[in-house]
Design a protein around this motif. Structure first.
Motif, PDB file in Angstrom:
ATOM      1  N   VAL A  60       0.761  -1.228  -0.026  1.00  0.00           N
ATOM      2  CA  VAL A  60      -0.106  -0.116  -0.007  1.00  0.00           C
ATOM      3  C   VAL A  60       0.968   1.272  -0.001  1.00  0.00           C
ATOM      4  O   VAL A  60       1.688   1.273   0.894  1.00  0.00           O
ATOM      5  CB  VAL A  60      -0.965  -0.049   1.402  1.00  0.00           C
ATOM      6  N   ASP A  61       0.593   2.066  -0.722  1.00  0.00           N
ATOM      7  CA  ASP A  61       1.277   3.274  -1.060  1.00  0.00           C
ATOM      8  C   ASP A  61       0.424   4.492  -1.111  1.00  0.00           C
ATOM      9  O   ASP A  61      -0.259   4.573  -2.167  1.00  0.00           O
ATOM     10  CB  ASP A  61       2.173   3.336  -2.215  1.00  0.00           C
ATOM     11  N   LEU A  62       0.401   5.540  -0.394  1.00  0.00           N
ATOM     12  CA  LEU A  62      -0.477   6.653  -0.394  1.00  0.00           C
ATOM     13  C   LEU A  62       0.077   7.805  -0.031  1.00  0.00           C
ATOM     14  O   LEU A  62       0.871   8.156   0.723  1.00  0.00           O
ATOM     15  CB  LEU A  62      -1.617   6.365   0.757  1.00  0.00           C
ATOM     16  N   THR A  63      -0.327   8.979  -0.823  1.00  0.00           N
ATOM     17  CA  THR A  63       0.528  10.198  -0.900  1.00  0.00           C
ATOM     18  C   THR A  63      -0.574  11.116  -1.002  1.00  0.00           C
ATOM     19  O   THR A  63      -1.508  11.338  -1.962  1.00  0.00           O
ATOM     20  CB  THR A  63       1.487  10.245  -1.736  1.00  0.00           C
ATOM     21  N   TRP A  64      -0.639  12.342  -0.315  1.00  0.00           N
ATOM     22  CA  TRP A  64      -1.392  13.563  -0.552  1.00  0.00           C
ATOM     23  C   TRP A  64      -0.476  14.708  -0.736  1.00  0.00           C
ATOM     24  O   TRP A  64       0.622  14.738  -0.179  1.00  0.00           O
ATOM     25  CB  TRP A  64      -2.046  13.918   1.021  1.00  0.00           C
ATOM     26  N   TYR A  65      -0.754  15.394  -2.065  1.00  0.00           N
ATOM     27  CA  TYR A  65       0.029  16.556  -2.244  1.00  0.00           C
ATOM     28  C   TYR A  65      -0.608  17.736  -2.323  1.00  0.00           C
ATOM     29  O   TYR A  65      -1.898  17.785  -2.677  1.00  0.00           O
ATOM     30  CB  TYR A  65       0.701  16.365  -3.598  1.00  0.00           C
ATOM     31  N   TYR A  66      -0.196  18.861  -2.307  1.00  0.00           N
ATOM     32  CA  TYR A  66      -0.738  20.412  -2.473  1.00  0.00           C
ATOM     33  C   TYR A  66       0.353  21.278  -3.114  1.00  0.00           C
ATOM     34  O   TYR A  66       1.567  21.148  -2.604  1.00  0.00           O
ATOM     35  CB  TYR A  66      -0.930  20.759  -0.847  1.00  0.00           C
ATOM     36  N   MET A  67      -0.002  21.651  -4.265  1.00  0.00           N
ATOM     37  CA  MET A  67       1.015  22.312  -4.928  1.00  0.00           C
ATOM     38  C   MET A  67       0.263  23.527  -5.295  1.00  0.00           C
ATOM     39  O   MET A  67      -0.810  23.748  -5.845  1.00  0.00           O
ATOM     40  CB  MET A  67       1.260  21.592  -6.336  1.00  0.00           C
ATOM     41  N   THR A  68       1.090  24.664  -5.177  1.00  0.00           N
ATOM     42  CA  THR A  68       0.576  25.974  -5.473  1.00  0.00           C
ATOM     43  C   THR A  68       1.414  26.595  -6.777  1.00  0.00           C
ATOM     44  O   THR A  68       2.793  26.340  -6.961  1.00  0.00           O
ATOM     45  CB  THR A  68       0.773  27.029  -4.263  1.00  0.00           C
ATOM     46  N   GLY A  69       1.086  27.213  -7.738  1.00  0.00           N
ATOM     47  CA  GLY A  69       1.606  27.721  -8.844  1.00  0.00           C
ATOM     48  C   GLY A  69       1.498  29.175  -8.967  1.00  0.00           C
ATOM     49  O   GLY A  69       0.369  29.695  -8.625  1.00  0.00           O
ATOM     50  N   LEU A  70       2.356  29.827  -9.774  1.00  0.00           N
ATOM     51  CA  LEU A  70       2.346  31.145 -10.081  1.00  0.00           C
ATOM     52  C   LEU A  70       2.881  31.245 -11.446  1.00  0.00           C
ATOM     53  O   LEU A  70       3.820  30.673 -11.994  1.00  0.00           O
ATOM     54  CB  LEU A  70       3.437  31.987  -9.255  1.00  0.00           C
ATOM     55  N   ASN A  71       2.073  32.077 -12.251  1.00  0.00           N
ATOM     56  CA  ASN A  71       2.092  32.305 -13.662  1.00  0.00           C
ATOM     57  C   ASN A  71       1.856  30.872 -14.649  1.00  0.00           C
ATOM     58  O   ASN A  71       2.648  30.787 -15.749  1.00  0.00           O
ATOM     59  CB  ASN A  71       3.514  32.952 -14.010  1.00  0.00           C
ATOM     60  N   GLU A  72       1.231  30.084 -14.148  1.00  0.00           N
ATOM     61  CA  GLU A  72       1.043  28.780 -14.932  1.00  0.00           C
ATOM     62  C   GLU A  72       0.218  29.247 -16.282  1.00  0.00           C
ATOM     63  O   GLU A  72      -0.573  29.826 -16.312  1.00  0.00           O
ATOM     64  CB  GLU A  72       0.293  27.592 -14.284  1.00  0.00           C
ATOM     65  N   LEU A  73       0.894  28.668 -17.382  1.00  0.00           N
ATOM     66  CA  LEU A  73       0.425  29.078 -18.899  1.00  0.00           C
ATOM     67  C   LEU A  73      -0.774  28.176 -19.117  1.00  0.00           C
ATOM     68  O   LEU A  73      -0.599  26.671 -19.112  1.00  0.00           O
ATOM     69  CB  LEU A  73       1.834  28.997 -19.813  1.00  0.00           C
ATOM     70  N   LEU A  74      -1.959  28.690 -19.500  1.00  0.00           N
ATOM     71  CA  LEU A  74      -3.160  27.876 -19.824  1.00  0.00           C
ATOM     72  C   LEU A  74      -3.429  28.450 -21.141  1.00  0.00           C
ATOM     73  O   LEU A  74      -3.258  29.634 -21.663  1.00  0.00           O
ATOM     74  CB  LEU A  74      -4.222  28.035 -18.834  1.00  0.00           C
ATOM     75  N   ASN A  75      -4.104  27.612 -22.010  1.00  0.00           N
ATOM     76  CA  ASN A  75      -4.583  27.799 -23.223  1.00  0.00           C
ATOM     77  C   ASN A  75      -6.569  28.191 -23.003  1.00  0.00           C
ATOM     78  O   ASN A  75      -7.016  27.131 -22.998  1.00  0.00           O
ATOM     79  CB  ASN A  75      -4.469  26.543 -24.130  1.00  0.00           C
ATOM     80  N   ILE A  76      -6.694  29.025 -23.041  1.00  0.00           N
ATOM     81  CA  ILE A  76      -8.031  29.910 -22.574  1.00  0.00           C
ATOM     82  C   ILE A  76      -8.787  29.935 -24.044  1.00  0.00           C
ATOM     83  O   ILE A  76      -8.440  30.736 -24.784  1.00  0.00           O
ATOM     84  CB  ILE A  76      -7.906  31.170 -21.920  1.00  0.00           C
ATOM     85  N   ARG A  77     -10.010  29.462 -23.884  1.00  0.00           N
ATOM     86  CA  ARG A  77     -10.669  29.651 -25.003  1.00  0.00           C
ATOM     87  C   ARG A  77     -11.443  30.975 -25.005  1.00  0.00           C
ATOM     88  O   ARG A  77     -11.920  31.535 -23.935  1.00  0.00           O
ATOM     89  CB  ARG A  77     -12.123  28.585 -25.018  1.00  0.00           C
ATOM     90  N   GLN A  78     -11.434  31.806 -26.064  1.00  0.00           N
ATOM     91  CA  GLN A  78     -11.919  33.309 -26.306  1.00  0.00           C
ATOM     92  C   GLN A  78     -13.531  33.310 -26.558  1.00  0.00           C
ATOM     93  O   GLN A  78     -13.831  32.338 -27.007  1.00  0.00           O
ATOM     94  CB  GLN A  78     -10.821  34.082 -26.935  1.00  0.00           C
ATOM     95  N   PRO A  79     -13.934  34.595 -26.517  1.00  0.00           N
ATOM     96  CA  PRO A  79     -15.421  34.471 -26.884  1.00  0.00           C
ATOM     97  C   PRO A  79     -15.739  33.920 -28.448  1.00  0.00           C
ATOM     98  O   PRO A  79     -16.857  33.884 -28.611  1.00  0.00           O
ATOM     99  CB  PRO A  79     -15.772  35.845 -26.755  1.00  0.00           C
ATOM    100  N   ASP A  80     -14.733  34.209 -29.042  1.00  0.00           N
ATOM    101  CA  ASP A  80     -14.786  33.909 -30.670  1.00  0.00           C
ATOM    102  C   ASP A  80     -14.607  32.414 -30.881  1.00  0.00           C
ATOM    103  O   ASP A  80     -14.456  31.994 -32.030  1.00  0.00           O
ATOM    104  CB  ASP A  80     -14.058  35.066 -31.434  1.00  0.00           C
ATOM    105  N   ASN A  81     -14.232  31.722 -29.853  1.00  0.00           N
ATOM    106  CA  ASN A  81     -14.063  30.324 -30.028  1.00  0.00           C
ATOM    107  C   ASN A  81     -12.566  30.112 -30.250  1.00  0.00           C
ATOM    108  O   ASN A  81     -12.266  28.808 -30.752  1.00  0.00           O
ATOM    109  CB  ASN A  81     -15.090  29.503 -30.738  1.00  0.00           C
ATOM    110  N   SER A  82     -11.905  30.910 -30.421  1.00  0.00           N
ATOM    111  CA  SER A  82     -10.246  30.621 -30.576  1.00  0.00           C
ATOM    112  C   SER A  82      -9.822  30.415 -29.363  1.00  0.00           C
ATOM    113  O   SER A  82     -10.301  30.710 -28.250  1.00  0.00           O
ATOM    114  CB  SER A  82      -9.711  31.935 -31.134  1.00  0.00           C
ATOM    115  N   PHE A  83      -8.466  30.154 -29.227  1.00  0.00           N
ATOM    116  CA  PHE A  83      -7.741  29.746 -28.136  1.00  0.00           C
ATOM    117  C   PHE A  83      -6.484  30.878 -28.072  1.00  0.00           C
ATOM    118  O   PHE A  83      -6.162  31.249 -28.966  1.00  0.00           O
ATOM    119  CB  PHE A  83      -7.170  28.370 -28.037  1.00  0.00           C
ATOM    120  N   ASP A  84      -6.261  31.546 -26.897  1.00  0.00           N
ATOM    121  CA  ASP A  84      -5.230  32.478 -26.631  1.00  0.00           C
ATOM    122  C   ASP A  84      -4.599  31.896 -25.121  1.00  0.00           C
ATOM    123  O   ASP A  84      -5.160  31.430 -24.323  1.00  0.00           O
ATOM    124  CB  ASP A  84      -5.789  33.654 -26.375  1.00  0.00           C
ATOM    125  N   TYR A  85      -2.999  31.783 -25.429  1.00  0.00           N
ATOM    126  CA  TYR A  85      -2.435  31.696 -24.105  1.00  0.00           C
ATOM    127  C   TYR A  85      -2.386  32.773 -23.205  1.00  0.00           C
ATOM    128  O   TYR A  85      -2.267  33.822 -23.609  1.00  0.00           O
ATOM    129  CB  TYR A  85      -0.945  31.453 -24.449  1.00  0.00           C
TER     130      TYR A  85
END
Length: 92
Positions: free
Chosen positions: A56-81
């Protein structure tokens, strides 16, 4: 039982930087992207049971990030970083 703390970063990839921004003329690129930084906390443990027949192997993790780059859908259905600002990841 173990406890772990780690820090890391992830620079933007070349394909992210030199991907053309949508709807720009002349073409613009993402030259202003910053690296993402992360702090990771882990608490876990392992055990063997029934004379090493079950592990049995069990791990709990908690990770905070800053400036993580995501591909976000725009109102015109295009994607922008876009930088997500602060992010939180947790799991077992």
């Amino acid at each position: 039982i173990y406890v772990n703390f780690s820090q890391g970063f992830s620079p933007p990839s070349l394909t992210a930087i030199f991907r053309p921004k949508p709807n720009t003329n002349p073409v613009e690129f993402y030259t202003n992207l910053n690296p993402a930084y992360f702090n990771n906390y882990e608490l876990g443990g392992w055990a063997s049971l029934l004379k090493n027949k079950i592990y049995v192997d069990l791990t709990w993790y908690y990770m905070t990030g800053l400036n993580e780059l995501l591909n976000i859908r725009q109102p015109d259905n295009s994607f922008d970083y876009q930088s997500a600002g602060k992010t939180l990841h947790t799991g077992i």
